[in-house]
Design a protein around this motif. Structure first.
Motif, mmCIF file in Angstrom:
data_model
loop_
_atom_site.group_PDB
_atom_site.id
_atom_site.type_symbol
_atom_site.label_atom_id
_atom_site.label_comp_id
_atom_site.label_asym_id
_atom_site.label_seq_id
_atom_site.Cartn_x
_atom_site.Cartn_y
_atom_site.Cartn_z
ATOM 1 N N CYS A 185 -99.714 44.053 47.514
ATOM 2 C CA CYS A 185 -99.059 43.548 48.719
ATOM 3 C C CYS A 185 -98.062 44.551 49.287
ATOM 4 C CB CYS A 185 -98.358 42.226 48.424
ATOM 5 S SG CYS A 185 -99.492 40.821 48.362
ATOM 6 N N GLY A 186 -98.079 45.777 48.767
ATOM 7 C CA GLY A 186 -97.209 46.832 49.307
ATOM 8 C C GLY A 186 -95.803 46.825 48.767
ATOM 9 N N ASN A 187 -95.504 45.973 47.790
ATOM 10 C CA ASN A 187 -94.184 45.984 47.157
ATOM 11 C C ASN A 187 -94.092 47.168 46.198
ATOM 12 O OD1 ASN A 187 -93.419 43.331 48.292
ATOM 13 N ND2 ASN A 187 -95.008 42.564 46.911
ATOM 14 N N LYS A 188 -92.991 47.931 46.281
ATOM 15 C CA LYS A 188 -92.886 49.175 45.517
ATOM 16 C C LYS A 188 -91.659 49.174 44.616
ATOM 17 C CE LYS A 188 -95.055 51.914 49.213
ATOM 18 N NZ LYS A 188 -94.888 53.042 50.149
ATOM 19 N N THR A 189 -91.833 49.854 43.478
ATOM 20 C CA THR A 189 -90.718 50.092 42.564
ATOM 21 C C THR A 189 -90.634 51.587 42.279
ATOM 22 O OG1 THR A 189 -90.896 47.936 41.500
ATOM 23 C CG2 THR A 189 -89.778 49.661 40.263
ATOM 24 N N LEU A 190 -89.424 52.142 42.392
ATOM 25 C CA LEU A 190 -89.190 53.557 42.082
ATOM 26 C C LEU A 190 -88.102 53.618 41.026
ATOM 27 C CD1 LEU A 190 -89.981 56.478 43.017
ATOM 28 C CD2 LEU A 190 -87.904 56.426 44.401
ATOM 29 N N LYS A 191 -88.422 54.238 39.912
ATOM 30 C CA LYS A 191 -87.465 54.283 38.819
ATOM 31 C C LYS A 191 -87.354 55.708 38.280
ATOM 32 C CE LYS A 191 -86.007 51.116 35.194
ATOM 33 N NZ LYS A 191 -86.377 49.916 34.414
ATOM 34 N N LYS A 192 -86.134 56.121 37.968
ATOM 35 C CA LYS A 192 -85.906 57.491 37.494
ATOM 36 C C LYS A 192 -85.154 57.470 36.171
ATOM 37 C CE LYS A 192 -85.790 59.630 42.085
ATOM 38 N NZ LYS A 192 -85.083 60.577 42.977
ATOM 39 N N MET A 193 -85.361 58.544 35.403
ATOM 40 C CA MET A 193 -84.635 58.701 34.138
ATOM 41 C C MET A 193 -84.583 60.171 33.767
ATOM 42 S SD MET A 193 -85.145 56.857 30.438
ATOM 43 C CE MET A 193 -84.423 55.341 31.010
ATOM 44 N N ASN A 194 -83.439 60.612 33.268
ATOM 45 C CA ASN A 194 -83.292 61.966 32.752
ATOM 46 C C ASN A 194 -83.552 61.976 31.248
ATOM 47 O OD1 ASN A 194 -82.397 63.255 35.232
ATOM 48 N ND2 ASN A 194 -80.531 62.038 34.981
ATOM 49 N N PHE A 195 -84.220 63.026 30.779
ATOM 50 C CA PHE A 195 -84.513 63.138 29.343
ATOM 51 C C PHE A 195 -84.535 64.607 28.960
ATOM 52 C CE2 PHE A 195 -88.569 63.549 31.444
ATOM 53 C CZ PHE A 195 -89.263 64.482 30.697
ATOM 54 N N VAL A 196 -84.533 64.856 27.668
ATOM 55 C CA VAL A 196 -84.559 66.219 27.143
ATOM 56 C C VAL A 196 -85.883 66.437 26.426
ATOM 57 C CG1 VAL A 196 -83.468 67.870 25.560
ATOM 58 C CG2 VAL A 196 -82.055 66.270 26.885
ATOM 59 N N TYR A 197 -86.511 67.583 26.704
ATOM 60 C CA TYR A 197 -87.748 67.924 26.002
ATOM 61 C C TYR A 197 -87.894 69.444 25.950
ATOM 62 C CZ TYR A 197 -92.657 68.113 24.624
ATOM 63 O OH TYR A 197 -93.827 68.378 23.946
ATOM 64 N N PRO A 235 -93.266 45.286 41.484
ATOM 65 C CA PRO A 235 -93.602 45.361 40.053
ATOM 66 C C PRO A 235 -92.379 45.727 39.215
ATOM 67 C CG PRO A 235 -95.179 46.602 41.386
ATOM 68 C CD PRO A 235 -94.042 46.250 42.288
ATOM 69 N N THR A 236 -92.417 45.330 37.945
ATOM 70 C CA THR A 236 -91.361 45.737 37.015
ATOM 71 C C THR A 236 -91.805 46.983 36.255
ATOM 72 O OG1 THR A 236 -92.229 44.313 35.251
ATOM 73 C CG2 THR A 236 -90.573 43.375 36.719
ATOM 74 N N VAL A 237 -90.863 47.857 35.978
ATOM 75 C CA VAL A 237 -91.134 49.100 35.246
ATOM 76 C C VAL A 237 -90.146 49.177 34.089
ATOM 77 C CG1 VAL A 237 -91.158 51.614 35.345
ATOM 78 C CG2 VAL A 237 -92.018 50.286 37.286
ATOM 79 N N GLN A 238 -90.675 49.293 32.874
ATOM 80 C CA GLN A 238 -89.822 49.317 31.680
ATOM 81 C C GLN A 238 -90.167 50.534 30.828
ATOM 82 O OE1 GLN A 238 -90.507 46.009 29.069
ATOM 83 N NE2 GLN A 238 -88.880 46.575 27.632
ATOM 84 N N ARG A 271 -95.651 45.773 35.142
ATOM 85 C CA ARG A 271 -96.261 44.471 35.359
ATOM 86 C C ARG A 271 -95.996 44.001 36.772
ATOM 87 N NH1 ARG A 271 -94.462 41.853 29.561
ATOM 88 N NH2 ARG A 271 -96.271 42.532 28.369
ATOM 89 N N ASP A 272 -96.908 43.142 37.256
ATOM 90 C CA ASP A 272 -96.729 42.551 38.571
ATOM 91 C C ASP A 272 -96.916 41.053 38.459
ATOM 92 O OD1 ASP A 272 -96.347 43.076 41.516
ATOM 93 O OD2 ASP A 272 -98.228 41.940 41.565
ATOM 94 N N SER A 294 -93.326 55.832 40.166
ATOM 95 C CA SER A 294 -93.519 55.020 41.362
ATOM 96 C C SER A 294 -94.691 54.072 41.133
ATOM 97 C CB SER A 294 -93.801 55.918 42.574
ATOM 98 O OG SER A 294 -94.145 55.149 43.708
ATOM 99 N N VAL A 295 -94.472 52.771 41.376
ATOM 100 C CA VAL A 295 -95.513 51.757 41.183
ATOM 101 C C VAL A 295 -95.560 50.860 42.416
ATOM 102 C CG1 VAL A 295 -96.377 49.906 39.707
ATOM 103 C CG2 VAL A 295 -95.074 51.783 38.693
ATOM 104 N N GLU A 296 -96.793 50.567 42.885
ATOM 105 C CA GLU A 296 -96.979 49.716 44.058
ATOM 106 C C GLU A 296 -98.009 48.637 43.747
ATOM 107 O OE1 GLU A 296 -98.382 50.025 48.787
ATOM 108 O OE2 GLU A 296 -98.181 51.835 47.543
ATOM 109 N N ASP A 297 -97.748 47.400 44.223
ATOM 110 C CA ASP A 297 -98.723 46.342 44.024
ATOM 111 C C ASP A 297 -99.615 46.201 45.263
ATOM 112 O OD1 ASP A 297 -97.413 44.778 45.935
ATOM 113 O OD2 ASP A 297 -96.382 43.527 44.469
#
Length: 595
Positions: free
Chosen positions: A583-595, A507-510, A529-530, A578-581
């Motif tokens: 069919c077992g396809n995985k996307t892991l995405k990270k981001m640093n932010f301030v709060y 999957p795509t992660v935006q 999205r997948d 972390s997102v998985e479809d």
């Protein structure tokens, strides 16, 4: 063919019969609704704090099901207060990406459950409880069954706020009434909530069908009898629309069925909605009756069995069948003598009466004269050898094997015997090099059939990535798939063209409103999205701790609103998604932010 050959006395007899029909209709027609005493109560609280305007009626025909409640418009707004109609207790709270989205179920002492769906949010106390359960299970989707003493509610107590959650196409409130004991939906129109309805239903036309042995992709042949001129009268505090028929006699086959194109308006010229009752009479005797007073969820797909499915598919028109397919029953059909088949065993003139009524008691009626044709035009259906071999019999398990590809029908898949052609067609570019044509989308299904494809030609490590897909033009739509030994199986609710496809793309992660090392707003919005098999699971973590991302499936978005689990400190944080479809396809995405 029409003929003018009938006597003066016959005309008088028909006229008297017509008037008697109206009287009996008024006296007997609404016993079903009276039985549901909640509809006539005047002490209930409307489920919105603004004037109620109906945008969808109970029993409306939707794409794949009935509409099980009433939709109240909120003029495009979210966040309108939703009060409970009566005192009781919250029995269930459900949150899901599709379906009813955020919904509350309240049990009342009279054996009725009221349902409020597609909510934007719950009241503050309910929100705290639901969020606690979501964090405990680390899941956005929850289905909470609640003890009777935990959340009592009073009449007119605000339990939530209207929205657009779940499988909703715009902001509104979906309101239902159910029988608590079995959760069957019942007619939810409460008279005190609405201004007086003075518009009788519209009967556009009546269709006369000759008997048929099979369903195919061709519309069932029918004679059309249009309803045009009418007069509206006011009697016994109800409005009557009486369609005016000439004195001609319609010559018909000895045996035939009826269908009607009919609808109701609450406001003139606005959205057409379902009527409440339809009734067919032969010489004053009721032979078919359809009443939208109760619909179980187990009959969701049965909607395809009470409409002329082929005309809906090809002409986008809802024609209600006033007969039943063989061995098919459905709760709204209260009477179907001889399954609604009309048989004329003499050459006399007979009178057909078509009646329709709305829930307020406004009624419409169209009557016309028929006589059996002197020479029967009924012919047995002659089929070619190939079509005979394509017959699938309802009520039996039937397996079609096309070079190792199996199409499996259960005894409950079909409403009646159908002609279902199954063809294997080659095409380069497809994973297996072929696709399978199964029947035609214009043939209605009572329940899904099964498709089975061999997968031994593919490396075993790819098997979990294979899905059965429907071919829609140049697009593939996954219908799932389970691996069984050396095959993949999936079920389909409609006929069409099918093949298998490979999904190896994660999957795509935006991140929509978040940038690296920048200050976050009050919420984090992410689009995921997948390409084929669909999203199976997702999770968001801030500094390694799970946080509640709510999934808006129709917009492919997840949203986290900052809460007590991530308080503003002005410090830097790390977000992991972390997102998985399926069919077992995985996307892991990270981001640093301030709060």
């Amino acid at each position: 063919m029409f003929t003018q050959n009938f006597t003066f006395f016959t005309a008088i007899r028909m006229f008297i019969m017509l008037r008697i029909s109206f009287i009996l209709y008024f006296l007997l027609g609404f016993s079903y609704l009276v039985a549901q005493q909640v509809n006539s109560r005047t002490d209930l609280c409307p489920p919105l704090t603004v004037p109620l305007v109906i945008s969808g009626n109970y029993g409306d025909i939707r794409s794949t099901s009935f509409h099980f409640g009433i939709d109240y418009t909120t003029n495009g707004q979210r966040g309108l207060p939703v009060p409970t109609i009566d005192s009781g207790y919250i029995a269930r709270i459900k949150v899901e990406p599709g379906g009813y989205g955020k919904a509350i179920y309240i049990n009342h002492k009279n054996g009725i459950t009221s349902v409020y769906a597609h909510l934007d949010s719950f009241s503050s106390s309910i929100t705290r409880f639901v969020k606690e359960m979501q964090y405990k299970s680390q899941s956005f989707s929850v289905d909470l069954l609640i003890d009777s003493g935990k959340y009592p509610v009073k009449k007119c107590e605000i339990i939530g706020y209207s929205g657009n959650s779940g499988q909703s196409t715009g902001p509104h409130l979906h309101f239902e009434l159910r029988k608590t004991k079995n959760q069957n939906t019942i007619q939810p129109f409460i008279f005190a909530f609405h201004s007086k309805d003075t518009i009788p239903p519209i009967i556009k036309k009546v269709l006369l069908y000759s008997p048929f042995n099979y369903l195919t992709n061709e519309p069932i042949k029918a004679i059309h009898k249009s309803c045009e001129k009418f007069a509206i009268n006011y009697r016994n505090a109800k409005y009557f629309r009486e369609y005016l028929s000439d004195d001609s006699v319609l010559e018909v086959p000895a045996r035939f069925y009826l269908g009607i194109s009919a609808w109701d308006y609450l406001v003139p010229g606005e959205k057409a909605m379902s009527f409440y009752v339809s009734r067919i009479k032969l010489d004053g005797k009721v032979i078919f009756e359809l009443v939208f007073d109760e619909i179980p969820f187990t009959e969701t797909s049965a909607v395809n069995g009470i409409i002329d499915y082929q005309r809906k598919f090809f002409q986008k028109e809802n024609v209600y069948l006033q007969f039943l397919y063989p061995n098919f029953t459905i709760t709204p059909v209260k009477k179907a003598i001889n399954n609604g088949l009309i048989e004329l065993d003499d050459s006399l003139v007979h009178f057909i009466t078509v009646e329709a009524a709305d829930v307020s008691g406004n009624q419409s009626m169209f009557g016309f004269k028929v006589r059996r044709q002197s020479i029967t035009l009924e012919k047995s259906e002659k089929l070619s050898v190939s079509l005979k071999n394509a017959i699938v019999h309802a009520g039996k398990t039937h397996v079609v094997n096309k070079e190792g590809i199996k199409v499996i029908f259960s005894p409950n898949s079909l409403f009646m015997d159908c002609i279902v052609t199954v063809r294997k067609n080659t095409r380069s570019g497809l994973l297996p090099g072929f696709w399978v044509e199964v029947g035609h989308e214009a043939i209605p299904l009572k329940s899904p059939f099964m498709l089975e494809f061999p997968i031994t030609n593919f490396p075993r490590q790819l098997w979990p990535k294979i899905r059965v897909v429907r071919i829609n033009g140049d697009k593939y739509v996954s219908i799932g798939g389970e691996i069984e030994t050396h095959h993949i199986r999936a079920s389909s609710k409609t006929f069409g063209n099918f093949t298998i496809a490979l999904d190896t793309i994660p999957p795509t992660v935006q991140f929509i409103n978040l940038k690296e090392n920048e200050k976050a707003k009050d919420y984090i919005l992410i689009r995921m999205r997948d390409n084929l098999s669909g999203i199976k699971s997702w999770a968001g973590y801030i500094d390694g701790k799970w946080v509640l991302f709510e999934y808006d499936k129709k917009n492919d978005e997840i949203r986290y609103v900052f809460d007590e689990y991530c308080l503003p400190t002005g410090q830097k944080h790390e977000l992991t998604v972390s997102v998985e479809d399926n069919c077992g396809n995985k996307t892991l995405k990270k981001m640093n932010f301030v709060y």
